[in-house]
Design a protein around this motif. Structure first.
Motif, PDB file in Angstrom:
ATOM      1  N   LEU A 199       0.839  -1.202   0.000  1.00 58.61           N
ATOM      2  CA  LEU A 199       0.000   0.000   0.000  1.00 58.61           C
ATOM      3  C   LEU A 199       0.879   1.261   0.000  1.00 58.61           C
ATOM      4  N   ALA A 200       1.941   1.232   0.810  1.00 57.78           N
ATOM      5  CA  ALA A 200       2.852   2.389   0.848  1.00 57.78           C
ATOM      6  C   ALA A 200       3.495   2.599  -0.521  1.00 57.78           C
ATOM      7  N   GLY A 201       3.824   1.492  -1.175  1.00 50.70           N
ATOM      8  CA  GLY A 201       4.406   1.593  -2.518  1.00 50.70           C
ATOM      9  C   GLY A 201       3.444   2.224  -3.506  1.00 50.70           C
ATOM     10  N   LEU A 202       2.191   1.815  -3.419  1.00 48.97           N
ATOM     11  CA  LEU A 202       1.172   2.376  -4.324  1.00 48.97           C
ATOM     12  C   LEU A 202       0.977   3.868  -4.062  1.00 48.97           C
ATOM     13  N   VAL A 203       0.933   4.229  -2.780  1.00 47.79           N
ATOM     14  CA  VAL A 203       0.742   5.640  -2.431  1.00 47.79           C
ATOM     15  C   VAL A 203       1.943   6.465  -2.919  1.00 47.79           C
ATOM     16  N   THR A 204       3.137   5.931  -2.734  1.00 44.20           N
ATOM     17  CA  THR A 204       4.339   6.639  -3.183  1.00 44.20           C
ATOM     18  C   THR A 204       4.331   6.824  -4.696  1.00 44.20           C
ATOM     19  N   SER A 205       3.976   5.763  -5.422  1.00 49.70           N
ATOM     20  CA  SER A 205       3.904   5.874  -6.887  1.00 49.70           C
ATOM     21  C   SER A 205       2.815   6.862  -7.289  1.00 49.70           C
ATOM     22  N   GLY A 206       1.688   6.821  -6.566  1.00 52.29           N
ATOM     23  CA  GLY A 206       0.603   7.753  -6.860  1.00 52.29           C
ATOM     24  C   GLY A 206       1.033   9.192  -6.647  1.00 52.29           C
ATOM     25  N   TRP A 207       1.784   9.399  -5.584  1.00 54.27           N
ATOM     26  CA  TRP A 207       2.273  10.760  -5.299  1.00 54.27           C
ATOM     27  C   TRP A 207       3.240  11.198  -6.410  1.00 54.27           C
ATOM     28  N   ALA A 208       4.112  10.285  -6.829  1.00 51.97           N
ATOM     29  CA  ALA A 208       5.060  10.613  -7.908  1.00 51.97           C
ATOM     30  C   ALA A 208       4.319  10.942  -9.204  1.00 51.97           C
ATOM     31  N   LEU A 209       3.231  10.215  -9.457  1.00 55.09           N
ATOM     32  CA  LEU A 209       2.451  10.482 -10.670  1.00 55.09           C
ATOM     33  C   LEU A 209       1.746  11.832 -10.570  1.00 55.09           C
ATOM     34  N   PHE A 210       1.220  12.113  -9.385  1.00 50.21           N
ATOM     35  CA  PHE A 210       0.565  13.409  -9.167  1.00 50.21           C
ATOM     36  C   PHE A 210       1.559  14.544  -9.402  1.00 50.21           C
ATOM     37  N   ASP A 211       2.768  14.367  -8.889  1.00 54.62           N
ATOM     38  CA  ASP A 211       3.804  15.387  -9.061  1.00 54.62           C
ATOM     39  C   ASP A 211       4.170  15.541 -10.544  1.00 54.62           C
ATOM     40  N   THR A 212       4.246  14.410 -11.236  1.00 54.75           N
ATOM     41  CA  THR A 212       4.556  14.443 -12.677  1.00 54.75           C
ATOM     42  C   THR A 212       3.459  15.179 -13.443  1.00 54.75           C
ATOM     43  N   LEU A 213       2.226  14.862 -13.114  1.00 57.41           N
ATOM     44  CA  LEU A 213       1.113  15.494 -13.828  1.00 57.41           C
ATOM     45  C   LEU A 213       1.024  16.994 -13.574  1.00 57.41           C
ATOM     46  N   SER A 214       1.552  17.423 -12.445  1.00 56.37           N
ATOM     47  CA  SER A 214       1.503  18.859 -12.146  1.00 56.37           C
ATOM     48  C   SER A 214       2.396  19.657 -13.104  1.00 56.37           C
ATOM     49  N   THR A 215       3.307  18.968 -13.789  1.00 56.18           N
ATOM     50  CA  THR A 215       4.194  19.663 -14.728  1.00 56.18           C
ATOM     51  C   THR A 215       3.672  19.596 -16.160  1.00 56.18           C
ATOM     52  N   ARG A 216       2.522  18.992 -16.346  1.00 56.08           N
ATOM     53  CA  ARG A 216       2.086  18.720 -17.717  1.00 56.08           C
ATOM     54  C   ARG A 216       1.740  20.005 -18.461  1.00 56.08           C
ATOM     55  N   ARG A 217       2.024  19.979 -19.761  1.00 58.54           N
ATOM     56  CA  ARG A 217       1.686  21.108 -20.628  1.00 58.54           C
ATOM     57  C   ARG A 217       0.324  20.909 -21.264  1.00 58.54           C
ATOM     58  N   LYS A 218      -0.065  19.665 -21.438  1.00 60.05           N
ATOM     59  CA  LYS A 218      -1.385  19.406 -21.997  1.00 60.05           C
ATOM     60  C   LYS A 218      -2.366  19.388 -20.824  1.00 60.05           C
ATOM     61  N   ARG A 219      -3.089  20.473 -20.681  1.00 57.58           N
ATOM     62  CA  ARG A 219      -3.938  20.621 -19.504  1.00 57.58           C
ATOM     63  C   ARG A 219      -5.134  19.670 -19.557  1.00 57.58           C
ATOM     64  N   HIS A 220      -5.757  19.579 -20.740  1.00 54.83           N
ATOM     65  CA  HIS A 220      -6.955  18.748 -20.847  1.00 54.83           C
ATOM     66  C   HIS A 220      -6.541  17.285 -20.997  1.00 54.83           C
ATOM     67  N   LEU A 221      -7.057  16.461 -20.114  1.00 49.43           N
ATOM     68  CA  LEU A 221      -6.699  15.045 -20.172  1.00 49.43           C
ATOM     69  C   LEU A 221      -7.755  14.274 -20.958  1.00 49.43           C
ATOM     70  N   ASP A 222      -7.295  13.355 -21.804  1.00 51.00           N
ATOM     71  CA  ASP A 222      -8.207  12.515 -22.587  1.00 51.00           C
ATOM     72  C   ASP A 222      -9.003  11.604 -21.645  1.00 51.00           C
ATOM     73  N   PRO A 223     -10.186  11.152 -22.097  1.00 57.17           N
ATOM     74  CA  PRO A 223     -10.968  10.238 -21.255  1.00 57.17           C
ATOM     75  C   PRO A 223     -10.169   8.994 -20.842  1.00 57.17           C
ATOM     76  N   GLY A 224      -9.348   8.491 -21.754  1.00 58.36           N
ATOM     77  CA  GLY A 224      -8.547   7.311 -21.427  1.00 58.36           C
ATOM     78  C   GLY A 224      -7.579   7.571 -20.286  1.00 58.36           C
ATOM     79  N   ILE A 225      -6.939   8.710 -20.317  1.00 57.69           N
ATOM     80  CA  ILE A 225      -5.991   9.055 -19.243  1.00 57.69           C
ATOM     81  C   ILE A 225      -6.754   9.277 -17.934  1.00 57.69           C
ATOM     82  N   ARG A 226      -7.905   9.931 -18.022  1.00 56.12           N
ATOM     83  CA  ARG A 226      -8.700  10.173 -16.809  1.00 56.12           C
ATOM     84  C   ARG A 226      -9.143   8.843 -16.195  1.00 56.12           C
ATOM     85  N   ALA A 227      -9.561   7.906 -17.054  1.00 57.17           N
ATOM     86  CA  ALA A 227      -9.971   6.591 -16.553  1.00 57.17           C
ATOM     87  C   ALA A 227      -8.781   5.879 -15.918  1.00 57.17           C
ATOM     88  N   PHE A 228      -7.643   5.995 -16.554  1.00 58.20           N
ATOM     89  CA  PHE A 228      -6.410   5.375 -16.049  1.00 58.20           C
ATOM     90  C   PHE A 228      -6.101   5.903 -14.639  1.00 58.20           C
TER      91      PHE A 228
END
Lengths: 110, 467
Positions: free
Chosen positions: B292-321
């Motif tokens: 669970l800690a691993g999943l949370v850590t990866s989730g946090w890393a993904l959240f941090d990565t997404l905060s740098t994104r240039r494409k603001r609008h996310l496709d439905p597939g990415i949102r579902a993911f």
């Protein structure tokens, strides 16, 4: 050969390259900032370009398409396409139009 | 057109605003200063590489229809204990038929591009596809008849295919020399998948020879978690950080949390699997906490990565993911509750609450993760085949233009509603709710299938394919 004719020729090359859309973002590869330079010497054209990432899965198609787009222009005989990753592509290379289309322009607070 | 007498370099006249390249009106890269160009594999290679993952994706779409039909036609299966033959069959139809098929197909596509190489052997990949195509239906029939001997035969074919896949992945990574977290996750996930299949075969054989003196229910749970965490979670904890930045123009600012997340899950699983098999509640709880800690850590890393994104609008597939990733974290927390010793939710004593967890993990978490991936990968692979060779020659659409985003959005909304109803239905053993949930799920899947059919339609050779 006049300077204006020279400009028009290179202009046509940029226009041809701008007709190619990145398959993921639907934005011209010119507006994405992937074309670093276009040089023309007689019938020879040299295009230096990059990709958003070296692992871009459509990279080979984009490069091949860029070469084909320039090759079919009148007066162009040889196209040398150089793919480089230095300087590395960064989002700062996006044009204002591309930033607007991606939703990351100044009006979006970024 | 007259050519200039000397080399000319100018900035793009078409960009609306100056980029660093355009500021001086000249390229920063002159012939003298430009670094040595690199070469990519040729288009013919790409066309060939695209066929194999696309074949897996089309097979997965068939299985998506089949598994959904099985669920909708027999929703009462979800009210059975999780070790009931019908429940085991349904779980394998979803996992092997849909989720593994999509994930493996995606790996055949992702691994070469993520590692900048070609797969070690495409022939092995095709052999894997055929073995997978034959073995999975055979295994499902074996489960339906609860014929362990037949299951052993088809399971052996499946294992052979997975073995080829594992060998192919390992050789590919080894050959390219990549040692980053993405390469590591690819090799580890392939290894865990091989182990999962071997364990599954061993448990089937144990029905005849009884050489593993352990509770079959506990072994089943261990087998399920080795597959779920070992293959799917491990894979997602690595390749997500190559794909999401690619799709959203984001950057991974710090790879340390990505490595830590993967490491925690791996260490957690190494302890969790034997702890589940030997019914060691407290050890399993500690190890599940690590996962669970691993999943949370990866989730946090993904959240941090997404905060740098240039494409603001996310496709439905990415949102579902992303939604699927969040549900997986919730499901991991629910799993922790289930293995808490002497808990009132303990799946050992009750037998039924394990199904709530299973539905939450498989249909609530893994389904949107995998379907989101499907909605990104299938249009792209179709674009590669249908339009890639035409780039620069005729106008070509973007891969996203092949899909119907509104259809995808409604598909995932319908799916979310279905899961909510199914969870309540399973928890309360309410057959009416299970029927409503299963048919709502089917409606969501029909929308996804309609969208994917519209995408695959572009593969038909037609002179008017361009948009």
């Amino acid at each position: 050969m006049t300077p204006s004719a020279s400009y028009e020729t290179t202009d046509a090359i940029w226009r041809a390259l701008a007709s190619i859309l990145d398959p993921e973002f639907g934005i011209s590869i010119v507006d994405l900032g992937l074309i670093y330079s276009v040089e023309r010497s007689g019938p020879d054209v040299r295009v230096i370009m990059t990709l958003t990432t070296p692992t871009c899965p459509s990279g080979a198609w984009i490069c091949d398409g860029a070469r084909a787009a320039v090759q079919q222009l009148p007066g162009v005989e040889n196209v040398r396409l150089g793919l480089v990753f230095e300087p590395q592509w960064t989002p700062q290379m996006l044009s204002a139009r591309a930033q607007h289309e991606l939703g990351c322009g100044a009006e979006h607070g970024r | 057109m007259t050519a200039p007498s000397s080399p000319t370099a100018i900035g793009s006249p078409f960009s609306s605003a100056p980029s660093p390249r355009c500021e001086t009106g000249a390229s920063p890269l002159t012939a003298a200063s430009a670094p040595r160009p690199v070469s990519l594999p040729g288009p013919s290679w790409l066309a060939a590489q695209g066929r194999l993952p696309l074949a897996f994706m089309i097979l997965a779409l068939g299985w998506l229809a089949a598994a959904t039909a099985m669920t909708a036609l027999a929703p009462a299966t979800l009210a059975l204990p999780h070790a009931a033959p019908a429940a085991v069959m349904l779980a394998h139809a979803w996992v092997l038929g849909v989720f593994v098929t999509v994930a493996v197909g995606a790996i055949y596509q992702i691994a070469p591009v993520a590692l900048s190489t070609t797969m070690w052997s495409e022939r092995c990949g095709w052999a894997h596809l055929w073995l997978h195509t034959i073995a999975v239906p055979g295994m499902i029939v074996s489960f339906a008849r609860w014929d362990m001997a037949l299951l052993g035969h088809f399971g052996a074919l499946f294992a052979l295919g997975v073995g080829l896949f594992g060998l192919n992945t390992w050789k590919t990574v080894r050959r390219c020399g990549a040692r980053d977290v993405v390469a590591l996750s690819l090799v580890l996930s392939a290894a865990w998948l091989c182990l999962t299949v071997v364990l599954g075969l061993a448990f089937a054989a144990n029905r005849f020879w009884h050489f593993i003196p352990l509770d079959p229910l506990a072994l089943l749970r261990a087998h399920a978690h080795v597959g779920l965490i070992g293959f799917f979670v491990t894979l997602l904890q690595g390749v997500t950080f190559r794909l999401v930045p690619m799709f959203t123009l984001a950057e991974v600012r710090d790879w340390r949390p990505v490595r830590v997340g993967l490491g925690l899950s791996q260490f957690g699983l190494l302890g969790l699997a034997p702890a589940l098999a030997w019914n060691r509640g407290y050890v399993a709880m500690v190890c599940a906490s690590l996962v669970l800690a691993g999943l949370v850590t990866s989730g946090w890393a993904l959240f941090d990565t997404l905060s740098t994104r240039r494409k603001r609008h996310l496709d439905p597939g990415i949102r579902a993911f992303l939604a699927g990733g969040i549900v997986m974290i919730v499901a991991a927390a629910a799993g922790l509750l289930l293995i808490f010793p002497a808990t009132p939710w303990d799946s050992v004593s009750r037998g039924f609450n394990g199904m709530v967890y299973a539905v939450l993990v498989l249909l609530g978490g893994l389904f949107p993760l995998i379907a989101g991936m499907l909605c990104k990968v299938v249009p792209f692979l179709t674009w590669m085949r249908a339009y890639g060779p035409k780039v620069g020659r005729v106008p070509t659409p973007a891969a996203g233009a092949l899909t119907h985003p509104r259809l995808e959005t409604w598909a995932f909304r319908t799916h979310a509603a279905a899961i909510a109803v199914l969870i309540v239905g399973v928890a309360t053993q309410n057959l009416t709710l299970l029927r409503v949930g299963a048919w709502t799920l089917a409606l969501g899947v029909v929308l996804i299938l309609a969208d994917m059919a519209g995408v695959l339609k572009h593969l038909r050779p037609a002179p008017t394919q361009t948009k």
